[in-house]
Design a protein around this motif. Structure first.
Motif, mmCIF file in Angstrom:
data_model
loop_
_atom_site.group_PDB
_atom_site.id
_atom_site.type_symbol
_atom_site.label_atom_id
_atom_site.label_comp_id
_atom_site.label_asym_id
_atom_site.label_seq_id
_atom_site.Cartn_x
_atom_site.Cartn_y
_atom_site.Cartn_z
ATOM 1 N N GLN A 17 20.110 -10.526 5.774
ATOM 2 C CA GLN A 17 19.920 -9.226 5.121
ATOM 3 C C GLN A 17 18.439 -8.893 4.957
ATOM 4 N N LEU A 18 17.618 -9.896 4.633
ATOM 5 C CA LEU A 18 16.179 -9.647 4.503
ATOM 6 C C LEU A 18 15.570 -9.206 5.831
ATOM 7 N N MET A 19 16.097 -9.712 6.943
ATOM 8 C CA MET A 19 15.576 -9.310 8.250
ATOM 9 C C MET A 19 15.758 -7.811 8.480
ATOM 10 N N GLU A 20 16.765 -7.229 7.852
ATOM 11 C CA GLU A 20 17.003 -5.791 7.963
ATOM 12 C C GLU A 20 16.222 -5.002 6.917
ATOM 13 N N ALA A 31 5.536 -25.224 2.915
ATOM 14 C CA ALA A 31 5.965 -25.281 4.304
ATOM 15 C C ALA A 31 6.966 -24.167 4.567
ATOM 16 N N GLY A 32 7.314 -24.032 5.828
ATOM 17 C CA GLY A 32 8.319 -23.064 6.244
ATOM 18 C C GLY A 32 8.815 -23.466 7.630
ATOM 19 N N TRP A 33 9.706 -22.674 8.148
ATOM 20 C CA TRP A 33 10.255 -23.003 9.476
ATOM 21 C C TRP A 33 10.731 -21.734 10.158
ATOM 22 N N PHE A 34 10.613 -21.755 11.497
ATOM 23 C CA PHE A 34 10.990 -20.577 12.278
ATOM 24 C C PHE A 34 12.512 -20.452 12.332
ATOM 25 N N GLY A 72 9.672 -14.651 15.480
ATOM 26 C CA GLY A 72 8.556 -14.857 14.562
ATOM 27 C C GLY A 72 8.921 -14.856 13.095
ATOM 28 N N PHE A 73 10.215 -14.827 12.764
ATOM 29 C CA PHE A 73 10.635 -14.860 11.361
ATOM 30 C C PHE A 73 10.578 -16.296 10.837
ATOM 31 N N ILE A 74 9.964 -16.452 9.653
ATOM 32 C CA ILE A 74 9.769 -17.756 9.035
ATOM 33 C C ILE A 74 10.437 -17.751 7.663
ATOM 34 N N VAL A 75 11.199 -18.787 7.376
ATOM 35 C CA VAL A 75 11.851 -18.935 6.076
ATOM 36 C C VAL A 75 11.051 -19.907 5.221
ATOM 37 N N THR A 76 10.881 -19.577 3.948
ATOM 38 C CA THR A 76 10.235 -20.466 2.989
ATOM 39 C C THR A 76 10.805 -20.176 1.612
ATOM 40 N N ASN A 77 10.252 -20.844 0.589
ATOM 41 C CA ASN A 77 10.669 -20.580 -0.788
ATOM 42 C C ASN A 77 9.915 -19.393 -1.362
ATOM 43 N N ALA A 78 10.590 -18.618 -2.190
ATOM 44 C CA ALA A 78 9.940 -17.494 -2.850
ATOM 45 C C ALA A 78 8.808 -17.974 -3.750
ATOM 46 N N HIS A 79 8.980 -19.125 -4.409
ATOM 47 C CA HIS A 79 7.934 -19.567 -5.337
ATOM 48 C C HIS A 79 6.669 -20.032 -4.617
ATOM 49 N N VAL A 80 6.749 -20.323 -3.318
ATOM 50 C CA VAL A 80 5.564 -20.720 -2.555
ATOM 51 C C VAL A 80 4.604 -19.547 -2.382
ATOM 52 N N ILE A 81 5.139 -18.345 -2.214
ATOM 53 C CA ILE A 81 4.292 -17.183 -1.927
ATOM 54 C C ILE A 81 4.229 -16.197 -3.087
ATOM 55 N N GLU A 82 4.749 -16.567 -4.235
ATOM 56 C CA GLU A 82 4.788 -15.653 -5.376
ATOM 57 C C GLU A 82 3.392 -15.151 -5.734
ATOM 58 N N LEU A 94 11.233 -14.451 3.239
ATOM 59 C CA LEU A 94 11.176 -14.327 4.694
ATOM 60 C C LEU A 94 9.827 -13.748 5.090
ATOM 61 N N LEU A 95 9.118 -14.467 5.954
ATOM 62 C CA LEU A 95 7.828 -14.030 6.479
ATOM 63 C C LEU A 95 7.977 -13.699 7.960
ATOM 64 N N LYS A 96 6.926 -13.046 8.502
ATOM 65 C CA LYS A 96 6.932 -12.768 9.938
ATOM 66 C C LYS A 96 5.526 -12.878 10.486
ATOM 67 N N VAL A 97 5.416 -13.521 11.627
ATOM 68 C CA VAL A 97 4.171 -13.568 12.387
ATOM 69 C C VAL A 97 4.470 -13.027 13.781
ATOM 70 N N ASP A 98 3.413 -12.668 14.486
ATOM 71 C CA ASP A 98 3.615 -12.197 15.856
ATOM 72 C C ASP A 98 4.193 -13.327 16.698
ATOM 73 N N PRO A 99 5.318 -13.089 17.349
ATOM 74 C CA PRO A 99 5.889 -14.140 18.198
ATOM 75 C C PRO A 99 4.964 -14.407 19.383
ATOM 76 N N SER A 100 4.847 -15.662 19.701
ATOM 77 C CA SER A 100 3.960 -16.054 20.800
ATOM 78 C C SER A 100 4.438 -17.399 21.313
ATOM 79 N N PRO A 101 3.887 -17.840 22.455
ATOM 80 C CA PRO A 101 4.235 -19.190 22.920
ATOM 81 C C PRO A 101 3.961 -20.215 21.824
ATOM 82 N N GLY A 102 4.855 -21.131 21.631
ATOM 83 C CA GLY A 102 4.721 -22.113 20.559
ATOM 84 C C GLY A 102 5.586 -21.825 19.366
#
Length: 338
Positions: free
Chosen positions: A197-200, A19-22, A27-37, A67-75
């Motif tokens: 810092q990751l956002m930069e 899982a993750g959360w905005f 559109g920045f999403i936070v999750t665990n590093a081990h989820v996407i390793e 830190l992930l990113k998706v295109d920001p959109s409604p929702g």
């Protein structure tokens, strides 16, 4: 809250789900590093069923934050965060995620403990920046990366690991375990320090005290050192000259008991409390020394982890701004590469 599927080329089906959360409305999403390793493709499913391809913006394996990113959109609805609010043992909390692939689930519990370092080994965390929140809210495989929120629906942490009697297969890989009522979450202050810092898309800088730590204080250490202290804390095994701690007046065999009033039960918690601070920030270090308790202000320097996992202090960084530190690192990078 979002559901995450991470795929690796050459393998059938999703390699991992979590899982993750905005974090914000960009559109920045936070999750665990081990989820996407090791993932080659990451898909994010929103609460209304829409699926988006996600880009990996940055990963900090030392705190298990990605830190992930998706295109920001409604929702795209960012969660509110309990920035600066204390987390209390006994307060009611809610854990969100996709346990066993059951998307957008919620469980309820309480904060069972604070300052836990035991969970680092459960997720293969590479550094000692551990200061976990313990909860009895049901956390199972698939909850990783989901938010832990308080009764006001504000994020106080991120689900990271569970303690269980997991079994291992013939290849040394863990088989899926289940909740035993002992779950761990990364605290919000650690998340915010790293994510900003990751956002930069920058190297993660950590606050740096400038000490070598010995074993956590206990009866054996008391006998070996002759220190007549009967509490918990982190023993300073060495205080190198010219670094922030020494400049401020900390000494070898000082026992650190608190940072800005936050208890320091062990060395791991001390590392965590220092690492989330900004370089140049002043902190009050409470120590036990020769039978007396005193508080010593220390202006922290900056350090970063290199690919060999070493923590590198940037000399003089306690007197520099973040912009000056990053400019100096950029100027030195070509020379280091030669």
């Amino acid at each position: 809250v979002v559901h995450i599927q991470a795929r690796t080329a050459g393998r059938r089906g999703p390699r991992a789900s979590g899982a993750g959360w905005f974090y914000n409305d960009q559109g920045f999403i936070v999750t665990n590093a081990h989820v996407i390793e090791d993932a080659d493709n990451i898909r994010v499913e929103l609460h209304d069923g829409r699926v988006r391809e996600a880009e990996v913006v940055g990963v900090d394996p030392y705190t298990d934050i990605a830190l992930l990113k998706v295109d920001p959109s409604p929702g795209v609805i960012p969660l509110r965060r309990a920035t600066g609010s204390p987390v209390l043992v006994g307060e009611q909390v809610f854990a969100f995620g996709s346990p066993f692939g059951i998307k957008f689930s919620m469980s309820r519990g309480i904060v069972s403990g604070l300052g836990r370092s035991e969970a680092a080994s459960f997720v293969g965390m590479r550094g000692g920046y551990t200061n976990f929140i313990q909860t009895d809210a049901a956390i199972n495989p698939g909850n990783s990366g989901g938010p832990l929120v308080n009764i006001d629906a504000r994020v106080i942490g991120m689900n990271a690991a569970i303690a269980n009697n997991v079994q291992w297969d013939g290849n040394g890989e863990p088989l899926q375990g289940q909740s035993a009522g002992i779950g761990f979450a990364i605290p919000l202050d650690t998340i915010e320090s790293v994510v900003e810092q990751l956002m930069e898309r920058a190297v993660v800088l950590r606050g740096f005290l400038g000490v070598s730590l010995g074993p956590d204080f206990g009866p054996d250490v008391a006998r070996a050192t002759g220190l007549a202290y009967d509490g918990a804390g982190a023993v300073l095994q060495a205080v190198p000259p010219g670094q922030p701690a020494a400049v401020a007046g900390l000494r070898t065999l000082d026992i650190v008991t608190a940072i800005d009033g936050h208890p320091v039960p062990n060395s791991d918690v001390l590392r965590s409390l220092i690492s989330i601070r900004k370089p140049g920030e002043a902190v009050d270090v409470t120590v036990w020394r020769a039978g007396a308790v005193q508080t010593i202000p220390v202006r922290l320097g900056a350090a970063y982890n290199d690919p060999q996992r070493r923590l590198n202090y940037i000399p003089g960084s306690e007197r520099m701004t973040l912009r000056e530190i990053r400019a100096r690192m950029a100027n030195e990078a070509p020379a280091q590469a030669e």
